[in-house]
Design a protein around this motif. Structure first.
Motif, mmCIF file in Angstrom:
data_model
loop_
_atom_site.group_PDB
_atom_site.id
_atom_site.type_symbol
_atom_site.label_atom_id
_atom_site.label_comp_id
_atom_site.label_asym_id
_atom_site.label_seq_id
_atom_site.Cartn_x
_atom_site.Cartn_y
_atom_site.Cartn_z
ATOM 1 N N HIS A 48 62.982 33.991 12.024
ATOM 2 C CA HIS A 48 64.298 33.419 11.703
ATOM 3 C C HIS A 48 65.366 34.489 11.899
ATOM 4 C CE1 HIS A 48 61.991 30.303 9.735
ATOM 5 N NE2 HIS A 48 61.380 31.238 9.017
ATOM 6 N N GLU A 68 68.663 25.596 18.205
ATOM 7 C CA GLU A 68 67.854 26.317 17.214
ATOM 8 C C GLU A 68 68.339 26.110 15.790
ATOM 9 O OE1 GLU A 68 69.060 27.722 19.894
ATOM 10 O OE2 GLU A 68 67.591 29.019 20.881
ATOM 11 N N SER A 69 69.653 25.849 15.629
ATOM 12 C CA SER A 69 70.159 25.770 14.265
ATOM 13 C C SER A 69 70.097 24.342 13.728
ATOM 14 C CB SER A 69 71.587 26.319 14.188
ATOM 15 O OG SER A 69 72.409 25.627 15.096
ATOM 16 N N SER A 70 69.653 23.383 14.586
ATOM 17 C CA SER A 70 69.543 22.008 14.076
ATOM 18 C C SER A 70 68.179 21.846 13.388
ATOM 19 C CB SER A 70 69.672 21.013 15.220
ATOM 20 O OG SER A 70 68.423 20.837 15.845
ATOM 21 N N PRO A 71 68.103 20.941 12.401
ATOM 22 C CA PRO A 71 66.840 20.766 11.682
ATOM 23 C C PRO A 71 65.701 20.384 12.622
ATOM 24 C CG PRO A 71 68.637 19.588 10.592
ATOM 25 C CD PRO A 71 69.179 20.097 11.886
ATOM 26 N N PRO A 75 60.820 24.850 11.710
ATOM 27 C CA PRO A 75 61.011 26.069 10.938
ATOM 28 C C PRO A 75 60.971 27.339 11.781
ATOM 29 C CG PRO A 75 58.826 25.166 10.557
ATOM 30 C CD PRO A 75 59.547 24.210 11.455
ATOM 31 N N ALA A 78 64.628 28.998 13.887
ATOM 32 C CA ALA A 78 65.880 28.685 13.205
ATOM 33 C C ALA A 78 66.872 29.830 13.335
ATOM 34 C CB ALA A 78 65.614 28.398 11.748
ATOM 35 N N ASP A 80 70.662 30.848 11.657
ATOM 36 C CA ASP A 80 71.731 30.528 10.710
ATOM 37 C C ASP A 80 72.924 31.418 11.016
ATOM 38 O OD1 ASP A 80 70.490 29.008 8.040
ATOM 39 O OD2 ASP A 80 69.037 30.134 9.234
ATOM 40 N N ARG A 102 67.248 31.147 1.867
ATOM 41 C CA ARG A 102 66.739 30.134 2.798
ATOM 42 C C ARG A 102 65.272 30.371 3.167
ATOM 43 N NH1 ARG A 102 67.474 26.150 6.269
ATOM 44 N NH2 ARG A 102 67.711 26.510 8.498
ATOM 45 N N TYR A 103 64.887 31.637 3.243
ATOM 46 C CA TYR A 103 63.513 31.960 3.668
ATOM 47 C C TYR A 103 62.838 32.857 2.628
ATOM 48 C CZ TYR A 103 65.731 30.384 7.929
ATOM 49 O OH TYR A 103 66.428 29.639 8.834
#
Ligand code: C5P
Length: 245
Positions: A48, A68-71, A75, A78, A80, A102-103
């Motif tokens: 991430h 990459e930043s869309s759901p 996992p 990702a 952010d 987040r992680y």
């Protein structure tokens, strides 16, 4: 072990003299922030990435990483994007607190400057491996090519540094996540408030060293040079084999 990478990219890049902030300056047609993030993910060593940019650039940078930043990206890949702070340490802290929330499963955290666009993927793997093998804190370094002089305020030479004991510190730096959080808290950075400027600016490895923790070094790479001046950008363009900005 899950690996999180933080990219402080909220600098203005004044010394580059470009119209846009450094993160958005193109190299071979691709913004520097995209080089940095793709370099980390494509190394296969990072799960991430959290990027800290100027508040007003968050939306623009998010669009660069829309897949990459869309759901739907799942996992693994990702990305952010958060608003950074007034100095590098505050930007790293903003990305760090976001990443931890987040992680929470992450074990290792990398901190990678946005301006080291040509960093070879092997560097990412090298620092991640060193932490996996038990190091708490790892910095890639290069020996100095030049002789280093200490001078007084008037510029007169006071002495010559012992070059054999000096190294240039590069990024990505890697840490056990728990230790980096502890180092930032000890320096006065807390998740509840945005960063406080430090009296003595230190890099994150310096903050960790303040906790009396040993910081290990691994070999760096000349290709991981930071793009700071227009001359650096020209060199990077030539290395990419592109004449386009
Ligand atoms: O300005 P300097 O060369 O120290 O910047 C090093 C790194 O820190 C760059 O990646 C830059 O974008 C980042 N930075 C930041 N937030 C700031 C200042 C610098 O993320 N306020």
């Amino acid at each position: 072990l899950s690996v999180l990478a933080l990219v402080p990219a909220a600098g203005e890049g004044v010394r580059l003299g470009a119209a846009s902030p450094k993160a958005l300056v193109p190299l071979g047609g691709v913004p520097l922030v995209e080089h940095a993030v793709r370099g980390l993910l494509d190394s296969g060593s990072v799960d991430h990435v959290v990027v800290a940019v100027r508040g007003k650039d968050v939306d623009e940078v998010l669009t660069l990483f829309a897949p990459e930043s869309s759901p739907a990206a799942g996992p693994r890949r990702a990305v952010d994007v958060v608003a950074g702070g007034a100095d590098r340490c505050s930007s790293v802290a903003a990305a760090l607190w976001h990443g931890v929330r987040r992680y929470p499963e992450a074990h290792t955290v990398l901190v990678h400057d946005v301006d080291r666009a040509l960093t070879p993927p092997a560097m990412m793997s090298r620092v991640v491996k060193a932490v996996a093998e038990g190091a708490d804190s790892v910095v890639p370094v290069l020996a100095l090519a030049d002789t280093v002089k200490e001078v007084d305020q008037a510029g007169a030479v006071l002495g010559t540094a012992d070059r054999s004991r000096l190294r240039v510190a590069q990024t990505p730096r890697a840490f056990r996540l728990e230790l980096l959080c502890r180092a930032y808290r000890a320096a006065g950075y807390h998740p509840e408030c945005s960063g406080l400027p430090l009296q003595v600016p230190l890099d994150e490895a310096g903050l960790v060293a303040r906790l009396q923790q040993r910081v290990r070094t691994v070999p760096g790479d000349p290709l991981a040079f930071p793009i700071i001046t227009p001359w650096d950008l020209r060199v990077a363009q030539m290395m990419l084999g592109s004449s386009a900005p």
